[in-house]
Design an enzyme around this catalytic site. Structure first.
Site, short mmCIF file in Angstrom:
data_model
loop_
_atom_site.label_atom_id
_atom_site.label_comp_id
_atom_site.label_asym_id
_atom_site.label_seq_id
_atom_site.Cartn_x
_atom_site.Cartn_y
_atom_site.Cartn_z
N LEU A 103 -43.25 -64.13 46.59
CA LEU A 103 -42.50 -63.12 45.71
C LEU A 103 -43.15 -61.80 46.04
CD1 LEU A 103 -42.01 -64.69 42.22
CD2 LEU A 103 -40.25 -64.28 43.85
N ASP A 104 -42.22 -60.61 46.36
CA ASP A 104 -42.92 -59.60 46.88
C ASP A 104 -43.65 -58.80 45.66
OD1 ASP A 104 -41.10 -57.56 45.59
OD2 ASP A 104 -39.44 -58.43 47.09
N LEU A 105 -44.21 -57.72 46.22
CA LEU A 105 -45.11 -57.00 45.02
C LEU A 105 -44.36 -56.72 43.87
CD1 LEU A 105 -47.87 -55.60 44.60
CD2 LEU A 105 -46.78 -53.71 45.40
N ASN A 106 -42.86 -56.31 44.06
CA ASN A 106 -42.40 -55.76 42.75
C ASN A 106 -41.39 -57.13 42.10
OD1 ASN A 106 -43.23 -53.01 42.69
ND2 ASN A 106 -42.12 -52.68 44.62
N SER A 107 -41.48 -58.05 42.67
CA SER A 107 -40.65 -59.12 42.03
C SER A 107 -41.58 -60.04 41.02
CB SER A 107 -40.13 -59.92 43.32
OG SER A 107 -38.95 -59.16 44.04
#
Length: 235
Positions: A103-107
Site C-alpha cells: 500500500l503506498d505511503l498515502n493509502s
C-alpha cells in the site's frame, strides 16, 4: 526437495529474497561449508545452510497477521529516507514478517504480513486472481468515470484489467466508490482513477480474498486464525 536458497531463506522468515540474493553475492551464505552463489539450490532437509556462519534452524510455523495500515507509513521493513514503516507498527509481534504486496505511503487499510514466502507469492501473483477491494473517496465526473474504470485500460504502458466498481454514496462534491481489482500493480487504483478523470482524496483497502478489515482499528494488528489461513491458502 531442492529449492533456490533465496526462496528457502525467505520461507524461513530470515531474509527477503532480494536480501538473500544480495547476501549471496557478498559471500555471507554457505551450503555444506562452501560459499553459495545466486541461483544455487539446496535441500534444507539434507544440506547445512549457514548465514554468516550460523546454521539455519527449523522452518518456523507459518503465521500471518492483518494490519490496518495508516497513511504516512511505507510498506517496507526499512526506509533509506527515515520514514516510518509498517515494521514499526508490528514490532511487538515478536517475529520478522514481510508485507504481502504493498500500500503506498498515502493509502491505508488492510495489509497482510507473513513469514511464508510461498503464501505471499500466491496472494500477489496475478495468475491467482485474488480480489482486492478498495473504498476510494474521489471527486470529479464520477458518472462518466465509472464505465471507464470497468473497462480495460492502458496507463503509461501498463495494461490494466477492468475493475469491479460500484458507487456507495455521494457527499457534497465527493463520492465513495468500491473498486475491486485482481492485478495489484503499482498504484493501480490511483492511476486508473486519474486516467478516468477522477481525483483521489482517500484510498483504503477493505478486503483481500475472503478477508475483510472489519472493525480493526487504524494502526493496530491481529493474528489470523487457522481457519483464515486455510482460506488464504485456497485463494
Amino acid at each position: 526437495m531442492e529449492e533456490r536458497i533465496s526462496k528457502i531463506l525467505s520461507e524461513y522468515g530470515l531474509l527477503s529474497r532480494r536480501q538473500a540474493e544480495t547476501w549471496l553475492r557478498e559471500g555471507r551464505i554457505a551450503v555444506n561449508g562452501e560459499i553459495a552463489s545466486v541461483g544455487q539450490k539446496a535441500d534444507p532437509e539434507q544440506d547445512e545452510i549457514t548465514v554468516d556462519g550460523a546454521p539455519v534452524g527449523q522452518k518456523p510455523e507459518t503465521v500471518c497477521l492483518m494490519l490496518n495500515k495508516p497513511r504516512g507509513y511505507v510498506t517496507t521493513l526499512s526506509d533509506e529516507q527515515g520514514r516510518p514503516t509498517v515494521a514499526d507498527l508490528v514490532a511487538d509481534c515478536g517475529m520478522r514478517l514481510y508485507p504481502v504486496g504493498r500500500l503506498d505511503l498515502n493509502s491505508e487499510g488492510l495489509l497482510l504480513m507473513t513469514n511464508d514466502g510461498s503464501l505471499a507469492n500466491r496472494l500477489t501473483h496475478p495468475s491467482h486472481q485474488v480480489e482486492k477491494e478498495y473504498q476510494v473517496r474521489v471527486s470529479g465526473p464520477v458518472q462518466q468515470a465509472v464505465p471507464l474504470l470497468r473497462r480495460p485500460m492502458t496507463v503509461d504502458g501498463d495494461r490494466f484489467q477492468g475493475a469491479k466498481v460500484s458507487l456507495l454514496h455521494t457527499e457534497g462534491e465527493t463520492a465513495l466508490l468500491s473498486v475491486t481489482i485482481t492485478q495489484g500493480k503499482n498504484r493501480q487504483v490511483r492511476r486508473m482513477c486519474a486516467a478516468a478523470g477522477l481525483t483521489v482524496h482517500r484510498l483504503r483497502r477493505v478486503r483481500e480474498g475472503n478477508l475483510r478489515l472489519g472493525s480493526l482499528s487504524c494502526g493496530h494488528w491481529r493474528w489470523l486464525t487457522g481457519e483464515e489461513l486455510d482460506d488464504l491458502r485456497r485463494e
